[in-house]
Structure formats: C-alpha cells, structure tokens
Scaffold this motif. Sequence first.
Motif, PDB file in Angstrom:
ATOM      1  N   ALA A  12       0.849  -1.200   0.000  1.00 37.36           N
ATOM      2  CA  ALA A  12       0.000   0.000   0.000  1.00 37.36           C
ATOM      3  C   ALA A  12       0.881   1.246   0.000  1.00 37.36           C
ATOM      4  N   ASN A  13       1.949   1.254   0.801  1.00 36.20           N
ATOM      5  CA  ASN A  13       2.859   2.405   0.839  1.00 36.20           C
ATOM      6  C   ASN A  13       3.556   2.590  -0.495  1.00 36.20           C
ATOM      7  N   ASP A  14       3.962   1.488  -1.139  1.00 34.57           N
ATOM      8  CA  ASP A  14       4.609   1.583  -2.451  1.00 34.57           C
ATOM      9  C   ASP A  14       3.659   2.184  -3.479  1.00 34.57           C
ATOM     10  N   LYS A  15       2.397   1.792  -3.423  1.00 33.74           N
ATOM     11  CA  LYS A  15       1.410   2.314  -4.369  1.00 33.74           C
ATOM     12  C   LYS A  15       1.312   3.826  -4.268  1.00 33.74           C
ATOM     13  N   TYR A  16       1.282   4.350  -3.044  1.00 38.50           N
ATOM     14  CA  TYR A  16       1.194   5.798  -2.866  1.00 38.50           C
ATOM     15  C   TYR A  16       2.515   6.482  -3.190  1.00 38.50           C
ATOM     16  N   ALA A  17       3.629   5.831  -2.887  1.00 31.99           N
ATOM     17  CA  ALA A  17       4.940   6.414  -3.198  1.00 31.99           C
ATOM     18  C   ALA A  17       5.107   6.569  -4.697  1.00 31.99           C
ATOM     19  N   GLN A  18       4.587   5.642  -5.475  1.00 33.19           N
ATOM     20  CA  GLN A  18       4.693   5.708  -6.925  1.00 33.19           C
ATOM     21  C   GLN A  18       3.794   6.795  -7.508  1.00 33.19           C
ATOM     22  N   ALA A  19       2.811   7.247  -6.745  1.00 34.52           N
ATOM     23  CA  ALA A  19       1.887   8.270  -7.222  1.00 34.52           C
ATOM     24  C   ALA A  19       2.491   9.674  -7.109  1.00 34.52           C
ATOM     25  N   ASP A  20       3.478   9.831  -6.212  1.00 35.98           N
ATOM     26  CA  ASP A  20       4.095  11.149  -6.009  1.00 35.98           C
ATOM     27  C   ASP A  20       4.924  11.559  -7.212  1.00 35.98           C
ATOM     28  N   LEU A  21       4.931  12.850  -7.466  1.00 32.99           N
ATOM     29  CA  LEU A  21       5.687  13.395  -8.584  1.00 32.99           C
ATOM     30  C   LEU A  21       6.267  14.743  -8.164  1.00 32.99           C
ATOM     31  N   ILE A  22       7.539  14.955  -8.448  1.00 34.44           N
ATOM     32  CA  ILE A  22       8.177  16.229  -8.149  1.00 34.44           C
ATOM     33  C   ILE A  22       8.670  16.825  -9.461  1.00 34.44           C
ATOM     34  N   ILE A  23       8.194  18.028  -9.745  1.00 39.14           N
ATOM     35  CA  ILE A  23       8.539  18.738 -10.966  1.00 39.14           C
ATOM     36  C   ILE A  23       9.428  19.914 -10.590  1.00 39.14           C
ATOM     37  N   LYS A  24      10.552  20.052 -11.284  1.00 37.37           N
ATOM     38  CA  LYS A  24      11.425  21.206 -11.053  1.00 37.37           C
ATOM     39  C   LYS A  24      11.168  22.216 -12.165  1.00 37.37           C
ATOM     40  N   ALA A  25      11.180  23.478 -11.786  1.00 34.61           N
ATOM     41  CA  ALA A  25      10.903  24.535 -12.762  1.00 34.61           C
ATOM     42  C   ALA A  25      11.723  25.775 -12.436  1.00 34.61           C
ATOM     43  N   ARG A  26      11.835  26.642 -13.434  1.00 31.71           N
ATOM     44  CA  ARG A  26      12.550  27.907 -13.263  1.00 31.71           C
ATOM     45  C   ARG A  26      11.673  29.020 -13.818  1.00 31.71           C
ATOM     46  N   LEU A  27      11.610  30.126 -13.094  1.00 33.03           N
ATOM     47  CA  LEU A  27      10.847  31.286 -13.527  1.00 33.03           C
ATOM     48  C   LEU A  27      11.479  32.528 -12.936  1.00 33.03           C
ATOM     49  N   ASP A  28      11.026  33.676 -13.364  1.00 32.92           N
ATOM     50  CA  ASP A  28      11.559  34.930 -12.842  1.00 32.92           C
ATOM     51  C   ASP A  28      11.293  34.989 -11.341  1.00 32.92           C
ATOM     52  N   ARG A  29      12.315  35.407 -10.590  1.00 33.96           N
ATOM     53  CA  ARG A  29      12.179  35.467  -9.121  1.00 33.96           C
ATOM     54  C   ARG A  29      10.955  36.244  -8.676  1.00 33.96           C
ATOM     55  N   SER A  30      10.643  37.299  -9.398  1.00 34.44           N
ATOM     56  CA  SER A  30       9.530  38.155  -8.996  1.00 34.44           C
ATOM     57  C   SER A  30       8.181  37.456  -9.156  1.00 34.44           C
ATOM     58  N   GLU A  31       8.141  36.349  -9.864  1.00 32.14           N
ATOM     59  CA  GLU A  31       6.880  35.652 -10.105  1.00 32.14           C
ATOM     60  C   GLU A  31       6.691  34.404  -9.245  1.00 32.14           C
ATOM     61  N   ILE A  32       7.697  34.083  -8.411  1.00 31.95           N
ATOM     62  CA  ILE A  32       7.602  32.886  -7.566  1.00 31.95           C
ATOM     63  C   ILE A  32       6.409  32.976  -6.625  1.00 31.95           C
ATOM     64  N   GLN A  33       6.241  34.122  -5.980  1.00 34.42           N
ATOM     65  CA  GLN A  33       5.142  34.268  -5.022  1.00 34.42           C
ATOM     66  C   GLN A  33       3.792  34.124  -5.725  1.00 34.42           C
ATOM     67  N   MET A  34       3.673  34.668  -6.923  1.00 42.44           N
ATOM     68  CA  MET A  34       2.424  34.549  -7.673  1.00 42.44           C
ATOM     69  C   MET A  34       2.114  33.079  -7.980  1.00 42.44           C
ATOM     70  N   LEU A  35       3.145  32.335  -8.405  1.00 42.79           N
ATOM     71  CA  LEU A  35       2.958  30.912  -8.682  1.00 42.79           C
ATOM     72  C   LEU A  35       2.545  30.167  -7.418  1.00 42.79           C
ATOM     73  N   CYS A  36       3.226  30.441  -6.319  1.00 46.68           N
ATOM     74  CA  CYS A  36       2.903  29.781  -5.039  1.00 46.68           C
ATOM     75  C   CYS A  36       1.453  30.039  -4.637  1.00 46.68           C
ATOM     76  N   LYS A  37       1.046  31.286  -4.690  1.00 49.89           N
ATOM     77  CA  LYS A  37      -0.324  31.650  -4.291  1.00 49.89           C
ATOM     78  C   LYS A  37      -1.354  31.017  -5.226  1.00 49.89           C
ATOM     79  N   PHE A  38      -1.057  31.012  -6.498  1.00 50.28           N
ATOM     80  CA  PHE A  38      -1.991  30.462  -7.471  1.00 50.28           C
ATOM     81  C   PHE A  38      -2.178  28.959  -7.253  1.00 50.28           C
ATOM     82  N   VAL A  39      -1.073  28.228  -7.131  1.00 49.64           N
ATOM     83  CA  VAL A  39      -1.164  26.778  -6.928  1.00 49.64           C
ATOM     84  C   VAL A  39      -1.781  26.483  -5.561  1.00 49.64           C
ATOM     85  N   GLU A  40      -1.436  27.271  -4.556  1.00 44.13           N
ATOM     86  CA  GLU A  40      -2.024  27.110  -3.223  1.00 44.13           C
ATOM     87  C   GLU A  40      -3.542  27.286  -3.291  1.00 44.13           C
TER      88      GLU A  40
END
Length: 84
Positions: A12-40
């Motif tokens: 069961a733990n393996d099933k959920y571990a396989q569902a996780d995904l981490i995406i790395k991205a780069r954007l203008d520093r001034s837009e990080i807060q906007m992205l955080c708030k939007f996704v939040e």
Amino acid sequence: MTISEVQNDSQANDKYAQADLIIKARLDRSEIQMLCKFVEGLGHLGIVTTTNKELGEVMIQTTKDCWPELKKVIEQMPIEIEFI
C-alpha cells in the motif's frame, strides 16, 4: 503484526509512493510568489516550494494523476515558466 500484514502495508505504501511526482521549474524570481499563491489556491493539485530564490528555481510536488491538469493551468498563467 504478521508477515502478511507487513507485506500488505508495504505494498500500500509503495502504491502511494509511486503516485508522487516532483517537478522542477525555473521562472523569474519576482513571479515565484504569484505561482505559489496560485497553486495554493488550487489546493488539491500541488504544493510549490522555492529551492533557489536567486535563480528562480522551484519544486512542484503533485501526483501523477494531478500533474496534467496542474501543468495545463500553470501554462495558462501570465508567467513564463521553464520545466527543468
């Protein structure tokens, strides 16, 4: 706990571990807060963490099931983002 119960719990733990995904991205520093708030604001689709503020690098934690929807929404935002 029996061996069978431990194996079932581990599967069961393996099933959920396989569902996780981490995406790395780069954007203008001034837009990080906007992205955080939007996704939040989307709540259930993912979480954004800043990994390098100076370079504008973030990590988006989501699931394999939620990522397609979240990616589509992020790409429609009025920011330039590069998935790395």
